[in-house]
Design an enzyme around this catalytic site. Sequence first.
Site, PDB file in Angstrom:
ATOM      1  N   TYR A  46       0.835  -1.199   0.000  1.00 13.38           N
ATOM      2  CA  TYR A  46       0.000   0.000   0.000  1.00 13.38           C
ATOM      3  C   TYR A  46       0.870   1.248   0.000  1.00 13.38           C
ATOM      4  CZ  TYR A  46      -3.644  -3.174   1.817  1.00 13.38           C
ATOM      5  OH  TYR A  46      -4.524  -4.216   2.000  1.00 13.38           O
ATOM      6  N   ARG A 100      -4.871   1.417   8.607  1.00  9.53           N
ATOM      7  CA  ARG A 100      -5.436   2.448   9.487  1.00  9.53           C
ATOM      8  C   ARG A 100      -4.822   2.361  10.876  1.00  9.53           C
ATOM      9  NH1 ARG A 100     -11.441   1.241   9.962  1.00  9.53           N
ATOM     10  NH2 ARG A 100     -11.035  -0.721   8.930  1.00  9.53           N
ATOM     11  N   ASP A 151      -9.561   6.529  10.213  1.00 11.82           N
ATOM     12  CA  ASP A 151      -9.271   7.146   8.917  1.00 11.82           C
ATOM     13  C   ASP A 151      -9.973   8.498   8.823  1.00 11.82           C
ATOM     14  OD1 ASP A 151     -11.935   6.583   8.369  1.00 11.82           O
ATOM     15  OD2 ASP A 151     -11.502   4.910   7.027  1.00 11.82           O
TER      16      ASP A 151
END
Length: 311
Positions: A66, A179, A80
């Site tokens: 990611y 997250r 988030d």
Amino acid sequence: MEGILPLFKPAGLTSHDCVFRLRKILKTKKVGHTGTLDPDVTGVLPICIGKATKVAEYITEAGKAYEGEVTIGYSTTTEDASGEIVEQKPVTRIIQRDEILQVFHTLTGEIEQTPPMFSAVKVGGVRLYEYARKGIEVERPTRKITIYSIELLDEREEFSGETINFRFRVSCSKGTYIRTLAVMIGEMLGYPAHMSWLQRIQSAAFSLEDCLTFEEIEKHMEEGTITNVLRPLETALSHLPKLLINDKVAEKVKNGALLQVPEHLKTSYGPIIAETPAGQALAIYSQHPSKPEFLKPVKVLRNELDEKGTV
């Protein structure tokens, strides 16, 4: 229709929304995704179609990568940018680049994570986000995940301001919540934090460069070229060890026969792919639970070979 379609998931859709939309575009019901991406997250979402749905779990089990952004200075309910602010603490000092790199070093390897309340993890048969929506806080299971690498995507030597944000690239195992990783980074720097942006750039063998948008998929369907962009189900298994089999053994494999563990795979307990010389995967095997000298079929993927798959 059979194969794997690497989709570029746009923001604003759940993984299930993507499957629903693709069933309509592709005019087929046998469509499945390979691991949930939150609505705000964009990027690589391999979609399995037809017989390829049998291998979806092996894409899900494989590593992911990611690129994300952490914002330091306040935390949110969802960890988030979509959540409500929980804690706010303005950054009152300059954070040095070396501090961030040290945090990344500490978080690399096997670590423990507690999934966020707004997640699909089940506790007592109920998904955590269902508890969260009702305002119920439950004890969450801590689990071990692996961070293979974290790289800082920011050239600054010093970071200052009441809120600080920077981007990073992370390669990790299944079950990692980026997250939560963002929150952990903030905590280790002494401040509340959340993940303010995220894109999945790789899932198993599939990267951003492989992905198609919904618009591109629709165009391929209109032009009758969709099969040209479908990846064979073998692509999902490319990271797993292979056992090469001949015609005679292939017939047995298609009927679910046990296979003797070859010397070069004696340290592999599964999954192992039984594959023809032409590269077609026939079945997935793992070590027999009571007969360690044998491999036991977990899934037979094909009962018939196409012309290219014959030995």
